[in-house]
Scaffold this motif. Structure first.
Motif, PDB file in Angstrom:
ATOM      1  N   THR A 192      -2.694  10.902  -8.210  1.00 49.55           N
ATOM      2  CA  THR A 192      -3.463   9.887  -8.162  1.00 49.55           C
ATOM      3  C   THR A 192      -3.936   9.796  -9.381  1.00 49.55           C
ATOM      4  O   THR A 192      -4.445   8.446  -9.258  1.00 49.55           O
ATOM      5  CB  THR A 192      -4.290  10.891  -7.656  1.00 49.55           C
ATOM      6  OG1 THR A 192      -4.464  12.453  -8.478  1.00 49.55           O
ATOM      7  CG2 THR A 192      -3.922  11.535  -6.015  1.00 49.55           C
ATOM      8  N   VAL A 217      -0.766  -0.157  -4.563  1.00 48.19           N
ATOM      9  CA  VAL A 217      -1.989   0.603  -4.240  1.00 48.19           C
ATOM     10  C   VAL A 217      -2.090   1.606  -2.959  1.00 48.19           C
ATOM     11  O   VAL A 217      -1.617   1.610  -2.564  1.00 48.19           O
ATOM     12  CB  VAL A 217      -3.549  -0.826  -3.622  1.00 48.19           C
ATOM     13  CG1 VAL A 217      -4.819   0.080  -3.465  1.00 48.19           C
ATOM     14  CG2 VAL A 217      -3.503  -2.097  -4.366  1.00 48.19           C
ATOM     15  N   MET A 218      -3.480   2.402  -3.777  1.00 51.59           N
ATOM     16  CA  MET A 218      -3.501   3.904  -3.002  1.00 51.59           C
ATOM     17  C   MET A 218      -4.164   3.481  -2.096  1.00 51.59           C
ATOM     18  O   MET A 218      -5.437   3.494  -2.365  1.00 51.59           O
ATOM     19  CB  MET A 218      -3.137   5.096  -3.986  1.00 51.59           C
ATOM     20  CG  MET A 218      -3.338   6.606  -3.606  1.00 51.59           C
ATOM     21  SD  MET A 218      -3.458   7.947  -4.502  1.00 51.59           S
ATOM     22  CE  MET A 218      -4.890   7.382  -5.181  1.00 51.59           C
ATOM     23  N   PHE A 222      -2.566   6.356  -9.362  1.00 52.61           N
ATOM     24  CA  PHE A 222      -2.627   5.721  -9.246  1.00 52.61           C
ATOM     25  C   PHE A 222      -4.780   5.130  -9.311  1.00 52.61           C
ATOM     26  O   PHE A 222      -4.769   4.270  -8.530  1.00 52.61           O
ATOM     27  CB  PHE A 222      -2.192   5.467  -7.694  1.00 52.61           C
ATOM     28  CG  PHE A 222      -1.045   5.120  -7.997  1.00 52.61           C
ATOM     29  CD1 PHE A 222      -0.468   3.804  -7.282  1.00 52.61           C
ATOM     30  CD2 PHE A 222      -0.140   5.977  -8.192  1.00 52.61           C
ATOM     31  CE1 PHE A 222       1.097   3.050  -7.096  1.00 52.61           C
ATOM     32  CE2 PHE A 222       1.633   5.293  -8.189  1.00 52.61           C
ATOM     33  CZ  PHE A 222       1.830   4.068  -7.507  1.00 52.61           C
ATOM     34  N   LYS A 223      -4.946   5.926  -9.978  1.00 47.37           N
ATOM     35  CA  LYS A 223      -6.166   5.318 -10.102  1.00 47.37           C
ATOM     36  C   LYS A 223      -6.674   4.949 -11.399  1.00 47.37           C
ATOM     37  O   LYS A 223      -6.113   4.440 -12.283  1.00 47.37           O
ATOM     38  CB  LYS A 223      -7.096   6.555 -10.100  1.00 47.37           C
ATOM     39  CG  LYS A 223      -7.099   7.257  -8.605  1.00 47.37           C
ATOM     40  CD  LYS A 223      -7.645   8.410  -8.094  1.00 47.37           C
ATOM     41  CE  LYS A 223      -7.784   9.223  -6.737  1.00 47.37           C
ATOM     42  NZ  LYS A 223      -8.547  10.362  -6.426  1.00 47.37           N
ATOM     43  N   ASP A 237      -2.514   8.073   0.008  1.00 48.43           N
ATOM     44  CA  ASP A 237      -2.802   8.870  -0.326  1.00 48.43           C
ATOM     45  C   ASP A 237      -3.353  10.022  -0.704  1.00 48.43           C
ATOM     46  O   ASP A 237      -2.906  10.436   0.411  1.00 48.43           O
ATOM     47  CB  ASP A 237      -4.126   8.647  -1.010  1.00 48.43           C
ATOM     48  CG  ASP A 237      -5.020   9.682  -1.785  1.00 48.43           C
ATOM     49  OD1 ASP A 237      -4.622  10.254  -2.531  1.00 48.43           O
ATOM     50  OD2 ASP A 237      -6.578   9.565  -2.235  1.00 48.43           O
ATOM     51  N   PHE A 278       7.596   5.892  -9.175  1.00 41.88           N
ATOM     52  CA  PHE A 278       6.229   5.296  -8.659  1.00 41.88           C
ATOM     53  C   PHE A 278       5.657   4.745 -10.607  1.00 41.88           C
ATOM     54  O   PHE A 278       4.230   3.649  -9.974  1.00 41.88           O
ATOM     55  CB  PHE A 278       5.674   6.089  -8.610  1.00 41.88           C
ATOM     56  CG  PHE A 278       6.364   7.568  -7.656  1.00 41.88           C
ATOM     57  CD1 PHE A 278       6.419   6.677  -6.106  1.00 41.88           C
ATOM     58  CD2 PHE A 278       6.744   8.722  -7.684  1.00 41.88           C
ATOM     59  CE1 PHE A 278       7.277   7.762  -5.189  1.00 41.88           C
ATOM     60  CE2 PHE A 278       8.021   9.386  -6.776  1.00 41.88           C
ATOM     61  CZ  PHE A 278       8.097   8.558  -5.524  1.00 41.88           C
ATOM     62  N   GLU A 279       5.887   5.267 -11.299  1.00 41.63           N
ATOM     63  CA  GLU A 279       5.879   4.021 -12.195  1.00 41.63           C
ATOM     64  C   GLU A 279       5.567   2.198 -12.734  1.00 41.63           C
ATOM     65  O   GLU A 279       4.579   1.494 -12.050  1.00 41.63           O
ATOM     66  CB  GLU A 279       6.059   4.670 -13.918  1.00 41.63           C
ATOM     67  CG  GLU A 279       5.734   6.121 -13.592  1.00 41.63           C
ATOM     68  CD  GLU A 279       6.367   6.623 -15.148  1.00 41.63           C
ATOM     69  OE1 GLU A 279       7.557   6.085 -15.733  1.00 41.63           O
ATOM     70  OE2 GLU A 279       6.003   7.636 -15.735  1.00 41.63           O
ATOM     71  N   TYR A 298       6.236   1.498  -9.121  1.00 44.15           N
ATOM     72  CA  TYR A 298       4.819   0.115  -8.283  1.00 44.15           C
ATOM     73  C   TYR A 298       3.973   0.209  -8.898  1.00 44.15           C
ATOM     74  O   TYR A 298       3.211  -0.670  -8.233  1.00 44.15           O
ATOM     75  CB  TYR A 298       5.544   1.782  -7.577  1.00 44.15           C
ATOM     76  CG  TYR A 298       6.234   1.933  -6.108  1.00 44.15           C
ATOM     77  CD1 TYR A 298       7.536   0.843  -6.105  1.00 44.15           C
ATOM     78  CD2 TYR A 298       5.848   2.715  -5.372  1.00 44.15           C
ATOM     79  CE1 TYR A 298       7.886   1.731  -5.471  1.00 44.15           C
ATOM     80  CE2 TYR A 298       7.440   3.003  -4.628  1.00 44.15           C
ATOM     81  CZ  TYR A 298       8.579   2.177  -4.573  1.00 44.15           C
ATOM     82  OH  TYR A 298       9.341   1.907  -3.277  1.00 44.15           O
ATOM     83  N   LYS A 299       3.623   0.992  -9.509  1.00 47.81           N
ATOM     84  CA  LYS A 299       2.170   1.016 -10.010  1.00 47.81           C
ATOM     85  C   LYS A 299       2.240  -0.050 -11.012  1.00 47.81           C
ATOM     86  O   LYS A 299       0.900  -1.497 -11.436  1.00 47.81           O
ATOM     87  CB  LYS A 299       2.038   1.955 -11.412  1.00 47.81           C
ATOM     88  CG  LYS A 299       0.440   2.366 -11.388  1.00 47.81           C
ATOM     89  CD  LYS A 299      -1.121   2.206 -11.289  1.00 47.81           C
ATOM     90  CE  LYS A 299      -2.089   1.672 -11.612  1.00 47.81           C
ATOM     91  NZ  LYS A 299      -3.007   2.019 -10.846  1.00 47.81           N
ATOM     92  N   ASN A 315       0.949  -0.639   0.407  1.00 47.39           N
ATOM     93  CA  ASN A 315       0.015  -0.503  -0.353  1.00 47.39           C
ATOM     94  C   ASN A 315       0.974   1.022  -0.325  1.00 47.39           C
ATOM     95  O   ASN A 315       2.055   1.448  -0.196  1.00 47.39           O
ATOM     96  CB  ASN A 315      -0.756  -0.052   1.393  1.00 47.39           C
ATOM     97  CG  ASN A 315      -1.977  -1.058   1.148  1.00 47.39           C
ATOM     98  OD1 ASN A 315      -2.305  -1.380  -0.328  1.00 47.39           O
ATOM     99  ND2 ASN A 315      -2.365  -1.078   2.299  1.00 47.39           N
TER     100      ASN A 315
END
Length: 353
Positions: free
Chosen positions: A349, A222-223, A352-353, A187, A213-214, A216-217, A184
């Motif tokens: 955001t 998960v945010m 990650f959404k 946010d 971060f890319e 990570y996604k 996790n």
């Protein structure tokens, strides 16, 4: 027990550092004023209160510490305090909604760029003569007395000790296939400290830092709401780790016997100061100044340390957690972080959404 705490809002509000929030609030809980207390013995850090012995404080927690601080201040000063407790994002949203009729006298936030934003917008009342202000970490507070970081937390990787036997040593370790769908991240639109971590990392690494971060996604990170909401599934074992975890929350859960611990990656992390500021709109200036004096006092800083936070004063050390000299740090530019906060939040955001 303090009876002034408001219930948290049911719906999150975006954290916009320039305070240009336009979203409508989704509802808030009720509150009632605390009973007025007579001054008690002990350390007399507060100035003499005027006839109107009231104060309203909006604070980004932690709730247990906030309650203890308010109770002790009321006992020492005779000033009764009404509080609203919520995330930094919710506090800023509330202030935006109340801008035509301000309510808060003092705010305590969990993000330094947010306090910088308040100063930039001309919303703070300078108090350079605050007692013990010269003992604060100068990197965390305003030289002109517009905000005072009376505590701080460090951000790291919290992990479930039953699920992770070899904790990661680097932020990039979390991109490994064995950790897919197990992590996790808070946010940043709800958590000021999460935004500090993301902008702080980008401040050090430059635009190329987005690749982490890319990745990570792509690895299923998960945010997951604000800080506690991101941490709870790791405590229960539904997830293995939180990246950008607030360390004091992890230390407190560990002290309660939960299977949780935290590591600070070797390449460095971000310290998230928790600044307090008097608002220029206050109608209780002397009471607000007395509260700032109290937050910088020996007794208040001891409560900060007991809550597993880093004390804001450099002459006070925590005894139940890593101190500043034991935490590797990234090279961060707080001015850049504040300026880029809204844009970074939007980009992150959306990713990650």
């Amino acid at each position: 027990m303090l009876s002034t705490t408001r219930k948290p809002w049911r719906k999150g509000a975006a954290l916009v550092l320039a305070l240009t929030l336009g979203a409508a609030l989704a509802g808030c809980g009720s509150s009632k004023a605390a009973e007025e207390k007579t001054p008690a013995g002990g350390e007399n850090t507060a100035a003499t209160a005027p006839a109107d012995k009231t104060l309203t404080v909006y604070t980004a927690g932690p709730e247990g510490l906030a309650n203890k601080l308010i109770k002790q201040f009321e006992e020492q000063s005779g000033i009764k305090v009404e509080t609203f407790q919520g995330t930094t994002g919710k506090i800023l949203a509330r202030m935006e909604a109340e801008k035509s009729n301000p309510v808060a006298d003092v705010v305590i936030l969990a993000s330094l760029p947010s306090a910088q934003g308040l100063k930039k917008e001309g919303m703070t009342l300078p108090y350079p003569e605050a007692k013990n202000a010269d003992k604060l970490n100068k990197d965390w507070s305003d030289a002109e007395g517009n905000y005072f970081s009376t505590s701080a937390s460090a951000l790291g990787i919290a992990y479930n000790t039953k699920l992770v036997t070899a904790p990661p040593a680097s932020w990039s370790d979390l991109t490994k296939p064995e950790f897919k769908d197990q992590i996790n991240i808070p946010d940043p639109s709800l958590s000021g400290s999460a935004l500090d971590f993301i902008t702080g990392y980008l401040s050090d690494k430059g635009e190329g830092g987005w690749s982490l971060f890319e990745q990570y996604k792509a690895n299923g990170v998960v945010m997951a709401g604000a800080n506690q909401e991101a941490l709870d599934p790791v405590i229960t074992g539904a997830k293995s780790m939180v990246v950008g975890a607030v360390d004091y929350m992890t230390y407190k859960a560990k002290a309660k016997g939960e299977p949780i611990d935290i590591v600070y990656p070797k390449e460095g992390t971000v310290i998230s100061p928790r600044p307090a500021a008097i608002l220029k709109s206050t109608k209780h200036e002397e009471n607000a100044k007395a509260f700032i004096d109290y937050l910088l006092s020996d007794s208040a800083q001891k409560l900060v340390s007991d809550a597993a936070l880093l004390p804001g004063r450099t002459d006070v050390k925590a005894e139940n957690r890593a101190n500043l000299d034991g935490i590797p740090l990234l090279k961060t530019d707080w001015n850049w972080m504040g300026e880029q906060g809204a844009a970074v939040t939007d980009k992150f955001t959306k990713l990650f959404k």
